[in-house]
Design an enzyme around this catalytic site. Structure first.
Site, PDB file in Angstrom:
ATOM      1  N   ASP A  63      -7.353  -4.790   2.590  1.00 32.08           N
ATOM      2  CA  ASP A  63      -7.734  -4.820   1.262  1.00 32.08           C
ATOM      3  C   ASP A  63      -6.647  -4.163   0.319  1.00 32.08           C
ATOM      4  OD1 ASP A  63      -9.655  -4.413  -0.923  1.00 32.08           O
ATOM      5  OD2 ASP A  63     -11.181  -3.989   0.776  1.00 32.08           O
ATOM      6  N   TYR A 167      11.036  14.113  -0.978  1.00 33.06           N
ATOM      7  CA  TYR A 167      10.623  13.852   0.238  1.00 33.06           C
ATOM      8  C   TYR A 167      10.262  15.149   1.035  1.00 33.06           C
ATOM      9  CZ  TYR A 167       9.952  11.252   4.868  1.00 33.06           C
ATOM     10  OH  TYR A 167       9.221  10.829   5.885  1.00 33.06           O
TER      11      TYR A 167
END
Length: 259
Positions: A63, A167
């Site tokens: 999806d 990060y």
């Protein structure tokens, strides 16, 4: 007891499935018999993987979603509920890494925040609320050992730049936000846990031998992880084998952060 490790009958939504780890997680969750919906901004890139899994007798759907858009997340949730009537678990493996170094333009930091912080929050609220309404569910957020330790310049040497600062910021924040989610949703039957992989060996882009040697010295097992060594922890936290486990960060790092 072994049946409790199965995901048979569970509807799981995975965010992020095109990268090395994402593809491996799709294979592991499908093999554990989940009905798996893999959602990404680039749905077409997921279709070949889903087709291969379905040909093998598994149940994998694809999806499309933009996790930076709450209406897009709501639409995905509604489509999954319309097709399956429930969501039993989510795996958040989506990540954006626009930054390349400490001195990047501030716009790259802001861009990173949209996916890795705001997108994470919007996803958790959308699907966490849906699971809480049913009184059960499991959230598994894919963090990193970099969420619990600082950068080690020795590991990267003189010619290899260390990971950028966003990060570390996002993966550390994800771990504590997962604890918040465990508290927020716990009395409504939804568990929330993080999995923090260590460095994963990528055979498509193998690191230099000197980096591998240094990395091995940082772990108790003397090597990087194989990509197939992460999925077991995720399956455990999604499954009924972990119904009294919530609010944890599970390192899968070969002992790196314990050494």
């Amino acid at each position: 007891m072994t049946d409790s490790f199965s995901l048979l009958g569970k509807v799981v939504v995975q965010f992020g499935g095109t990268g090395l780890l994402g593809r491996a997680l799709v294979k592991h969750l499908a093999a554990a018999q989940a009905t798996l919906v893999v959602a990404s901004r680039h749905r077409a890139a997921l279709d070949p993987l889903a087709a291969a899994e379905n040909a093998a007798g598994h149940r994998v759907e694809t999806d499309e979603v933009d996790i930076e858009s709450e209406p897009s997340l709501h639409a995905l949730r509604d489509r999954v509920l319309a097709r399956h009537g429930r969501v039993d678990g989510i795996v958040f493996n989506a990540v954006s890494r626009p930054m390349r170094g400490f001195n990047d333009d501030l716009a790259t930091w802001r861009s990173s925040m949209e996916t890795n912080a705001t997108g994470l929050f919007a996803t958790m609220r959308t699907f966490g609320d849906a699971m809480a309404e049913r009184g059960s569910g499991s959230i598994v957020n894919i963090s990193s050992q970099m969420g619990t330790i600082a950068v080690n310049p020795w590991l990267y040497g003189e010619n290899l730049p260390p990971p950028p600062p966003d990060y570390f910021f996002h993966k550390g924040g994800m771990i504590n936000f997962t604890r918040y989610l465990a508290s927020h949703y716990g009395t409504r039957g939804v568990r929330a846990n993080a999995v923090s992989p260590g460095g994963i060996f990528n055979p498509e882009k193998p690191p230099a031998p000197d980096f591998l040697a240094r990395y091995g010295k940082m772990t108790m097992l003397g090597r990087m992880a194989a990509v197939d060594e992460i999925g077991g922890a995720v399956i455990f936290l999604l499954s009924d084998a972990s119904t009294y486990v919530t609010g944890i960060n599970l390192p899968v790092d070969g002992g790196y952060t314990a050494k």
